[in-house]
Design a protein around this motif. Sequence first.
Motif, short mmCIF file in Angstrom:
data_model
loop_
_atom_site.label_atom_id
_atom_site.label_comp_id
_atom_site.label_asym_id
_atom_site.label_seq_id
_atom_site.Cartn_x
_atom_site.Cartn_y
_atom_site.Cartn_z
N GLU A 295 41.88 112.00 22.29
CA GLU A 295 41.19 113.13 22.92
C GLU A 295 39.69 112.86 22.99
OE1 GLU A 295 40.51 117.95 22.30
OE2 GLU A 295 41.58 116.74 20.79
N THR A 296 39.09 113.07 24.14
CA THR A 296 37.66 112.85 24.34
C THR A 296 36.93 114.19 24.19
OG1 THR A 296 38.08 111.02 25.84
CG2 THR A 296 35.89 112.00 25.90
N LEU A 297 36.08 114.31 23.17
CA LEU A 297 35.33 115.54 22.92
C LEU A 297 33.91 115.39 23.45
CD1 LEU A 297 36.46 116.31 19.26
CD2 LEU A 297 37.42 117.18 21.39
N PRO A 298 33.34 116.46 23.99
CA PRO A 298 31.95 116.37 24.48
C PRO A 298 30.99 116.14 23.31
CG PRO A 298 32.73 118.64 24.55
CD PRO A 298 33.92 117.79 24.24
N LEU A 299 29.98 115.31 23.54
CA LEU A 299 28.98 114.99 22.52
C LEU A 299 27.77 115.89 22.72
CD1 LEU A 299 28.05 113.09 20.21
CD2 LEU A 299 27.04 111.63 21.98
N VAL A 300 27.35 116.58 21.65
CA VAL A 300 26.20 117.48 21.71
C VAL A 300 25.17 117.06 20.68
CG1 VAL A 300 27.54 119.44 22.57
CG2 VAL A 300 27.24 119.14 20.11
N ASP A 301 23.90 117.31 20.98
CA ASP A 301 22.81 117.07 20.04
C ASP A 301 22.57 118.33 19.23
OD1 ASP A 301 22.56 114.57 21.09
OD2 ASP A 301 20.84 115.06 22.38
N VAL A 302 22.46 118.18 17.92
CA VAL A 302 22.22 119.33 17.04
C VAL A 302 21.03 119.03 16.14
CG1 VAL A 302 24.64 120.03 17.07
CG2 VAL A 302 23.79 118.56 15.23
N VAL A 303 20.41 120.12 15.63
CA VAL A 303 19.39 120.02 14.58
C VAL A 303 19.85 120.89 13.42
CG1 VAL A 303 17.47 119.48 16.12
CG2 VAL A 303 18.03 121.86 15.62
N SER A 304 19.65 120.42 12.22
CA SER A 304 19.95 121.20 11.02
C SER A 304 18.69 121.93 10.59
CB SER A 304 20.46 120.30 9.90
OG SER A 304 21.68 119.69 10.27
N VAL A 305 18.77 123.24 10.49
CA VAL A 305 17.57 124.04 10.21
C VAL A 305 17.44 124.29 8.71
CG1 VAL A 305 17.62 125.15 12.45
CG2 VAL A 305 18.83 126.20 10.56
N GLU A 306 16.21 124.46 8.29
CA GLU A 306 15.87 124.83 6.91
C GLU A 306 14.85 125.96 6.97
OE1 GLU A 306 14.53 121.45 4.77
OE2 GLU A 306 16.43 120.35 4.95
N PRO A 307 15.29 127.22 7.13
CA PRO A 307 14.35 128.34 7.23
C PRO A 307 13.45 128.43 6.00
CG PRO A 307 16.57 129.02 7.83
CD PRO A 307 16.69 127.66 7.21
N GLN A 308 12.22 128.91 6.22
CA GLN A 308 11.27 129.05 5.14
C GLN A 308 10.32 130.22 5.44
OE1 GLN A 308 9.28 125.27 5.16
NE2 GLN A 308 7.84 125.88 6.74
N SER A 309 9.56 130.62 4.42
CA SER A 309 8.56 131.68 4.61
C SER A 309 7.41 131.12 5.44
CB SER A 309 8.05 132.18 3.26
OG SER A 309 9.10 132.75 2.51
N LEU A 310 6.95 131.93 6.39
CA LEU A 310 5.95 131.42 7.32
C LEU A 310 5.15 132.57 7.91
CD1 LEU A 310 5.07 128.72 8.74
CD2 LEU A 310 6.56 129.41 10.60
N ALA A 311 3.86 132.34 8.12
CA ALA A 311 2.99 133.29 8.83
C ALA A 311 2.70 132.72 10.21
CB ALA A 311 1.69 133.52 8.07
N LEU A 312 3.09 133.42 11.23
CA LEU A 312 2.90 132.97 12.61
C LEU A 312 1.62 133.56 13.18
CD1 LEU A 312 6.52 133.35 14.00
CD2 LEU A 312 5.39 131.26 13.26
N ASN A 313 0.76 132.72 13.72
CA ASN A 313 -0.45 133.19 14.37
C ASN A 313 -0.14 133.71 15.78
OD1 ASN A 313 -1.98 132.43 12.15
ND2 ASN A 313 -2.38 130.40 12.96
N VAL A 314 -0.95 134.63 16.22
CA VAL A 314 -0.80 135.23 17.55
C VAL A 314 -2.00 134.83 18.40
CG1 VAL A 314 -0.80 137.40 18.83
CG2 VAL A 314 0.61 137.17 16.78
N THR A 315 -1.74 134.36 19.59
CA THR A 315 -2.80 133.94 20.50
C THR A 315 -2.92 134.95 21.65
OG1 THR A 315 -2.38 131.61 19.99
CG2 THR A 315 -3.64 132.09 21.98
#
Length: 397
Positions: free
Chosen positions: A41-61
């Motif tokens: 069986e041929t399965l479609p190949l997908v690109d993935v990223v493994s996330v590591e959530p963390q505490s963060l302060a996002l600046n606003v522009t």
Amino acid sequence: MALKISRSVLGAAAVAALGGALSWVLLVAKPAPEPEALPPETLPLVDVVSVEPQSLALNVTTQGTVRPVREIDLVSRVAGRVEDAAPDFAAGSFFRSGDLLVSIEDVDYRFAIARARSQVAAAEQRVAEEEGRALQAGREWRDLGNPDANALFLREPQLASARAALEAARADLGAAELDLERTRVIAPFNGRISEKLVDIGQYVTPGTRIARVYATDAVEVRLPLTDRQVALLDLPLHYRSDDSALELPAVTLRATFANRDWEWRGRIVRTDARIDEDSRVVYAVAEVREPFARGPAGERPPLVPGMFVSATVGGRELEAVASLPRSALRSDTGVMLVDSRQQVVAREVSVLQSEGGRVWVQGLQRGDRVIVHEPTVTVAGMRVEVKEVARVAGASR
């Protein structure tokens, strides 16, 4: 005749025998089929990223235009000819609190003071006379031996009238002295002249605008913020008593002047009293103290009203924030994951910010594999092959 019939029978029998032999070969003597393995069986190949959530302060522009915190019109409160002006009374000039900017001819007001002083002296004389007459009337009444004295006979109304006239005369003198003082237009604060409206020799009346000036101790910038940006900041939105312990968000203003980039530091001090009805944005007001200071290197230009600036506002710290490529979003609030069984799973996320080619989201857990690229359309439940591109932490903002 009999010989022909026998030959026909023999031919037919021979054909039948040959047909039967061929049928036996085809049906019985052919080799049995051999089983073959199914293709993988041929399965479609997908690109993935493994996330590591963390505490963060996002600046606003955001961006806005510099304007003065205080800007007023200096107005003449008396009439007269402009007699003199400060040497640097011109648009763009600076002044200090208490500086004399314009002098209006004061001769008529000095005459008014002299007349008012004369009226005060006359009123004081009348009060003295009435007080003497009242004392005399009181002695005469006591000499008559009658304890009930008539107020009019004791000259009490006359004395009250004289004292009231004295107060009025003194008030007229105070008004004349105040008018004389108003012939000198004094700077109310440290500031700068943005517009000069009169000059020496011009006649002015009460209400005539002398100049437009603004204070130089601080300037402010109104910064538009969307609903998503407001969620990232600790803005002073409530009553002053509720915000007494709130640390005001820091803001960095940037502008290009004389072909160079410059920065100023300030704070968000308040928000507008209402939401803009047309754009539905909230306006936060950033204040910068000492905008005309030269800066640490001594070369920075002043942050003058009218300058267009971009602003970066420091955000509050958020929990479990992950950064993803913009291509990971399948909708405004959804991404696709690959679970442990190599199946595609849909996941709702909260998009905090999108800038450039990246987005910052909440709603993912450590180790989640998010699809960032797929050669064909994938749907939930489909099995796929994965190629891990990288492990992605929250962000570096």
